[in-house]
Each structure stands twice: as C-alpha cells, then as structure tokens.
Design an enzyme around this catalytic site. Sequence first.
Site, PDB file in Angstrom:
ATOM      1  CG  ASN A  12      -1.705   1.238   1.403  1.00 21.24           C
ATOM      2  OD1 ASN A  12      -1.784   2.057   0.491  1.00 21.24           O
ATOM      3  ND2 ASN A  12      -2.319   1.402   2.572  1.00 21.24           N
ATOM      4  CD1 TRP A  13       3.709   1.421  -2.772  1.00 21.12           C
ATOM      5  CD2 TRP A  13       3.558   2.569  -4.692  1.00 21.12           C
ATOM      6  NE1 TRP A  13       4.560   0.837  -3.678  1.00 21.12           N
ATOM      7  CE2 TRP A  13       4.482   1.516  -4.859  1.00 21.12           C
ATOM      8  CE3 TRP A  13       3.289   3.415  -5.766  1.00 21.12           C
ATOM      9  CZ2 TRP A  13       5.159   1.312  -6.062  1.00 21.12           C
ATOM     10  CZ3 TRP A  13       3.953   3.206  -6.969  1.00 21.12           C
ATOM     11  CH2 TRP A  13       4.878   2.166  -7.107  1.00 21.12           C
ATOM     12  CE  LYS A  14       0.093   3.041   4.869  1.00 18.42           C
ATOM     13  NZ  LYS A  14       0.268   3.062   6.305  1.00 18.42           N
ATOM     14  CG  HIS A 108      -5.550   1.882   5.273  1.00 16.17           C
ATOM     15  ND1 HIS A 108      -5.036   2.775   6.174  1.00 16.17           N
ATOM     16  CD2 HIS A 108      -4.591   0.939   5.091  1.00 16.17           C
ATOM     17  CE1 HIS A 108      -3.808   2.392   6.509  1.00 16.17           C
ATOM     18  NE2 HIS A 108      -3.520   1.274   5.870  1.00 16.17           N
ATOM     19  CD  GLU A 110      -2.496   5.289   6.938  1.00 18.10           C
ATOM     20  OE1 GLU A 110      -2.511   5.385   5.703  1.00 18.10           O
ATOM     21  OE2 GLU A 110      -1.593   4.691   7.566  1.00 18.10           O
ATOM     22  CD  GLU A 185      -3.112  -2.596   7.113  1.00 20.09           C
ATOM     23  OE1 GLU A 185      -2.003  -2.822   6.631  1.00 20.09           O
ATOM     24  OE2 GLU A 185      -3.759  -1.566   6.862  1.00 20.09           O
ATOM     25  N   GLY A 191       3.103   1.948  10.649  1.00 20.85           N
ATOM     26  CA  GLY A 191       4.071   3.035  10.489  1.00 20.85           C
ATOM     27  C   GLY A 191       4.809   3.374  11.763  1.00 20.85           C
ATOM     28  CB  SER A 231       5.798  -2.212  11.599  1.00 24.63           C
ATOM     29  OG  SER A 231       5.430  -0.883  11.925  1.00 24.63           O
ATOM     30  N   GLY A 252       3.135  -1.227   4.073  1.00 24.52           N
ATOM     31  CA  GLY A 252       3.214   0.182   3.720  1.00 24.52           C
ATOM     32  C   GLY A 252       4.645   0.566   3.378  1.00 24.52           C
ATOM     33  N   GLY A 253       5.353   1.098   4.376  1.00 21.29           N
ATOM     34  CA  GLY A 253       6.689   1.646   4.177  1.00 21.29           C
ATOM     35  C   GLY A 253       7.629   0.770   3.367  1.00 21.29           C
TER      36      GLY A 253
HETATM   37  P1  13P Z   1       3.449   0.114   7.450  1.00 24.31           P
HETATM   38  O1  13P Z   1       3.907  -1.181   6.818  1.00 24.31           O
HETATM   39  O2  13P Z   1       4.196   1.300   6.965  1.00 24.31           O
HETATM   40  O3  13P Z   1       3.382  -0.010   8.940  1.00 24.31           O
HETATM   41  O4  13P Z   1       1.939   0.345   6.954  1.00 24.31           O
HETATM   42  C1  13P Z   1       1.027  -0.674   7.070  1.00 24.31           C
HETATM   43  C2  13P Z   1      -0.201  -0.291   6.350  1.00 24.31           C
HETATM   44  O5  13P Z   1      -0.938   0.573   6.775  1.00 24.31           O
HETATM   45  C3  13P Z   1      -0.492  -0.962   5.081  1.00 24.31           C
HETATM   46  O6  13P Z   1      -1.779  -0.708   4.647  1.00 24.31           O
END
Ligand code: 13P
Length: 265
Positions: A12-14, A108, A110, A185, A191, A231, A252-253
């Site tokens: 997920n590149w956000k 998600h 967020e 999640e 993150g 993470s 994500g990251g």
């Molecule tokens: P991180 O891997 O950066 O913690 O993010 C997880 C995430 O929200 C994937 O959707």
Amino acid sequence: MSKPRGLRIAGNWKMNQGVAETRAFFESLSKIQLPSGKSFAPGVTSSLYVPALSLSAAKDACAKAPAPWNGIAIGVQNAHWEKSGAYTGEISGPMLLEAGVKTVLIGHSERRQFFGETSETAFKRTVSLLQQGFEVMLCVGETRAQREAGQTESCLREQLAPVTFGGSTGPLMGFWNGRLLIAYEPVWAIGTGLTATPSQANDAHAFIRKLLKDQVGPDAAAKTPILYGGSVTPKNVAELMAQPEIDGALVGGASLKPDSFSQLF
Ligand code: 13P
C-alpha cells in the site's frame, strides 16, 4: 511453505510516489531477480495499491516489467459505492474497470481515522465493488487504546458486523469465494515500527476466522484470506507468514522501495 489459501504479498503506497517515482520504482524492480527466478514461489500472488494518479503509469510500467513483476495486480486505495454522481473527490467502480483495475483496498484505518470512514461506509463500498466484479481487500484493526483496554475482539466484531450481517444469506451471499480479502492491521503497529508479535497477529486472525465461521459459515471462513499489516519488513515477514492463520502481508513503508519490496517475497 504451502498455504491453503495461497500467500498474498501486497503493498500500500498510501499518498506516496507520483508518476515519475512510480516509473523509477518499476525500472529498478525490473533489474531485481528473485531467488525463485522468474516466478513467485508456488501459491504466492502480489498486488500494489497505488495513488489514483499513478495508476496508469504503474499499470504500463508493470506490464513492461519482466516476470514475475509483470504479474503484480495494480489496484487503488479506495472507491465509492455509487457508479457515478455528485461525490467530489471520489472514484467509481466503472472508472476503475475502464482503467483495468481489478483490486481495491477499502476501509484502511487512515481513511477511518482521518476521513470519516465508518464500518458502514466501508461495507457499502465493499458490497458495491464485489457486485461490480472487483476483488476487495477490507482493512480492520484496533487502536492502541482499544488493545490496552482489552477491546481488540469487540472492535473487530464491530468493524466486521456489516460484512457478516445476515450470515450466509446476507448481502455478501455468493461473494465468499476468496474475492473478499480481509487485512488485519492493528492501528498501533502501522508506520510505528511496532509489529504485532507473530502470535498476537495469529490470535487476531484466528478470532476473525472464527467470527466468519460462526456468523457466515465454515466455507466462507475457509476461503477468505486474512492478511496481516503493520510494520512488516523483509526482516519479520517470514516469521509472520509462517503463522497458520496468516495468509499474506499488507505492507506500507517497506513496499515503497524496490529493494525492500522484492525482499518481502
Ligand atoms: P506500514 O507497513 O508502513 O506499517 O503500513 C502498514 C499499512 O498501513 C499498510 O496498509
């Protein structure tokens, strides 16, 4: 490692990576060879959820990349439940179909945290997109305060209530065939570098699967992949994926850089 539902490695590149960075990502990724060669390991599939504006570049660059990278499904991070209309800032299923998208991330944390997404609106998106033929990855997970208050299970039950409502004859009847994926999640792990331990993640997944089994039926529970996110990195991915209830990772990251993304496989 053989998994009954296969293994999905998703990124997920956000709100990261515009067109130029997207092209550069695939250019570098194309030069990386997996130890398994030109295919993912047996049973492994991959999807990347990119910003809508980078979608076209990602699809083009992905299609031109060598195997196995050209097998990544490119998706987006949200979509509206209506097919068109006065919904400023939203994207519809028909637009995504036209753009060749087959998979969409929904609910998600967020979006729940910053944009007023609720379990109800996430469900409306989910059911509409499934009806339009998409694969949907629905995200759920508790906050740190909820975990500390012992409310992890009640939070998951609440977030999944619209989805499981009506059981096997509910609105999702006919869609419990693997096209609906759930991403667990925990918000406190996103993150933050704080990963759920493999057993914490496995326990939450087992709870979700039991919920599906009790409320929808054993077939739905057996067919629904449940991914872990929060993470995940090349360092901890193997241990997490070795858990029996974990069917993949939503990252994500570590999905933003070709090196770390490729090391997740
Ligand atoms: P991180 O891997 O950066 O913690 O993010 C997880 C995430 O929200 C994937 O959707």
